[in-house]
Design a protein around this motif. Structure first.
Motif, mmCIF file in Angstrom:
data_model
loop_
_atom_site.group_PDB
_atom_site.id
_atom_site.type_symbol
_atom_site.label_atom_id
_atom_site.label_comp_id
_atom_site.label_asym_id
_atom_site.label_seq_id
_atom_site.Cartn_x
_atom_site.Cartn_y
_atom_site.Cartn_z
ATOM 1 N N ALA A 125 22.960 99.589 76.556
ATOM 2 C CA ALA A 125 22.147 101.053 76.850
ATOM 3 C C ALA A 125 22.184 101.398 77.990
ATOM 4 O O ALA A 125 22.080 100.433 78.909
ATOM 5 N N THR A 126 22.180 102.594 78.453
ATOM 6 C CA THR A 126 22.379 103.239 79.705
ATOM 7 C C THR A 126 21.086 104.015 80.106
ATOM 8 O O THR A 126 20.748 105.062 79.178
ATOM 9 N N VAL A 127 20.259 104.107 81.323
ATOM 10 C CA VAL A 127 19.168 104.917 81.495
ATOM 11 C C VAL A 127 19.935 106.247 82.004
ATOM 12 O O VAL A 127 20.820 106.267 83.003
ATOM 13 N N PRO A 128 19.814 107.350 81.421
ATOM 14 C CA PRO A 128 20.616 108.467 81.981
ATOM 15 C C PRO A 128 19.471 109.227 83.121
ATOM 16 O O PRO A 128 18.646 110.188 82.904
ATOM 17 N N VAL A 129 19.477 108.523 84.079
ATOM 18 C CA VAL A 129 18.569 109.006 85.246
ATOM 19 C C VAL A 129 18.635 110.272 85.567
ATOM 20 O O VAL A 129 17.508 110.845 86.037
ATOM 21 N N TYR A 130 19.655 110.964 85.782
ATOM 22 C CA TYR A 130 20.025 112.304 86.302
ATOM 23 C C TYR A 130 19.083 113.231 85.185
ATOM 24 O O TYR A 130 18.178 114.081 85.675
ATOM 25 N N GLU A 131 19.295 113.200 83.904
ATOM 26 C CA GLU A 131 18.810 114.104 82.887
ATOM 27 C C GLU A 131 17.384 113.791 82.987
ATOM 28 O O GLU A 131 16.352 114.513 82.693
ATOM 29 N N ILE A 132 16.711 112.425 83.092
ATOM 30 C CA ILE A 132 15.074 112.096 82.963
ATOM 31 C C ILE A 132 14.519 112.628 84.260
ATOM 32 O O ILE A 132 13.739 113.309 83.944
ATOM 33 N N TYR A 133 15.144 111.931 85.298
ATOM 34 C CA TYR A 133 14.176 112.046 86.424
ATOM 35 C C TYR A 133 14.439 113.449 87.305
ATOM 36 O O TYR A 133 13.489 114.139 87.767
ATOM 37 N N LYS A 134 15.623 113.990 87.147
ATOM 38 C CA LYS A 134 15.873 115.372 87.903
ATOM 39 C C LYS A 134 16.031 116.650 87.070
ATOM 40 O O LYS A 134 15.781 117.601 87.630
ATOM 41 N N VAL A 135 15.980 116.403 85.778
ATOM 42 C CA VAL A 135 16.221 117.402 84.794
ATOM 43 C C VAL A 135 14.929 117.533 84.169
ATOM 44 O O VAL A 135 14.601 118.812 83.546
#
Length: 397
Positions: A125-135
């Motif tokens: 599995a992958t952390v969708p970091v842009y979507e969580i942290y920035k969006v």
């Protein structure tokens, strides 16, 4: 040719990781084909600039002639780094490259280096970091490449594990923080471990011998519900022991050897640490005052800016911070020159190092900084004129 999988927490094109890249490159045959996958940052307007800086880094620091491409068939060395993990996943899945990467690890051939955003895709599995942290999306997982599955590891890989950019808020664990990571861990399939890679740190897996080592500045954290184990830099163990740790069974990783005091501190220094060091050296010199030492501190800072210019991590911002500091220190040099002008005595010994610094900056093409220094000296009462035989200075009346 032995296979290697190298996963990096950050700093993939910085001075801190040069030796790790060189060690991996030494396993390649002569004339090896090296491919840089630009997919994670391909949506950015400056993608060509990022690729050019990365190619320059690998050519100058590692000795690899790297091509930018989107196909890895026949490649001996493959690298991918900063950007958006989910953007890369979508494109790699659509193009079939996700399967090519999995087949590459399954065959245990070639050198594969994934860093930062690309490393984030390596697990199941992958952390969708842009979507969580920035969006601001709700914490969730995206399906990963699962490159670790052929190695018997049921795990997710989280880079930037020890990130501390937040200051007053928790940005560890690739900007998730403890609250969000704890919530997301409960959504993972049973028996899944979190492998956390600190910044400027690499997990190097020899796919042939199944040996494992942790290199760089930080460590690798094997995190399970209710427990975690940290393998510090220098740790050498086996892939089987890493599997045992990831499965929650007692492992026996070999700790790093004790440091030899004769060797001094490790050479890997981050840009942030270099900036602080140069600033402290300048302050000490200015307090004496010693313009020669102060000018040298500015030169040292400029050298660090050049050294770190290839760093492709878009979230670093450190080089621009260093440039801002250099401009500030140059203005301070002008103030010191003004004080010296009022005293008049010893003026050549104070001004000439500044003139030499300006000439050196011009020689390196840093004309804007050199002009800023000239203006600062003028405000301090010293005029600098460029002549065919070199710069000439005089005290303004």
């Amino acid at each position: 040719m032995p296979g290697l999988l190298v996963l990096m927490g950050s700093g993939e094109t910085s001075p801190t990781m040069v030796e790790i890249h060189r060690a991996a490159a030494r396993t390649l045959r002569a004339g090896a084909r090296a491919v840089l996958l630009d997919t994670p940052y391909a949506f950015q307007e400056n993608r060509a600039d990022i690729s050019a800086r990365a190619r320059g880094y690998f050519a100058q620091s590692v000795g690899l002639d790297v091509e930018v491409g989107s196909a890895i068939a026949g490649a001996d060395w493959v690298f991918s780094g900063p950007g958006s993990p989910t953007y890369a996943l979508d494109r790699w899945a659509a193009s079939g490259l996700a399967g090519d990467l999995r087949a590459r690890i399954r065959a245990r051939e070639g050198v594969t280096v994934l860093a930062s955003a690309a490393a984030c895709t390596a697990g199941l599995a992958t952390v969708p970091v842009y979507e969580i942290y920035k969006v601001g999306a709700e914490p969730h997982w995206r399906e990963g490449l699962d490159l670790l599955e052929p190695l018997g590891l049921r795990a997710v890989l989280i880079p930037h594990f020890d990130n501390a950019e937040g200051g007053t808020h928790d940005t560890r664990y690739c900007y998730l923080g403890e609250r969000r990571l704890s919530r997301m861990e409960r959504e993972l399939p049973p028996g899944t471990a979190v492998l956390g890679l600190d910044e400027h740190t690499a997990l190097v897996i020899d796919l042939e011998s199944e040996s494992v080592r942790v290199a760089g500045r930080g460590g690798l954290t094997v995190r399970l519900p209710g427990s975690h184990t940290v393998l510090p830099t220098g740790t050498r163990t086996s892939l089987d022991e890493l599997r045992r740790l990831a499965e929650g069974r007692a492992g026996t990783p070999v700790p790093p050897p004790p440091a030899d005091p004769r060797l001094g501190a490790p050479a890997e220094v981050t840009l942030e640490e270099s900036i602080r060091s140069c600033e402290e050296l300048f302050k000490t010199a200015a307090d004496r005052p010693d313009l020669v030492a102060a000018a040298q501190a500015v030169l040292d800072l400029e050298a660090e800016i050049v050294k770190w210019a290839a760093d492709t991590e878009e979230d670093a911002g450190g080089v621009e911070q260093a440039r801002e500091l250099m401009r500030l220190l140059i203005a301070r040099l002008g103030e010191l020159a003004q004080t010296a002008t009022r005293r008049a005595e010893g003026l050549p010994a104070l001004v000439e190092p500044l003139v030499e610094l300006r000439a050196e900056l011009r020689g390196k093409g840093c004309y804007d900084v050199a002009d800023a220094l000239r203006e600062a000296m003028a405000r301090g009462g010293v005029s600098v004129e460029d002549t065919p035989t070199g710069p000439r200075w005089s005290a303004l009346s």
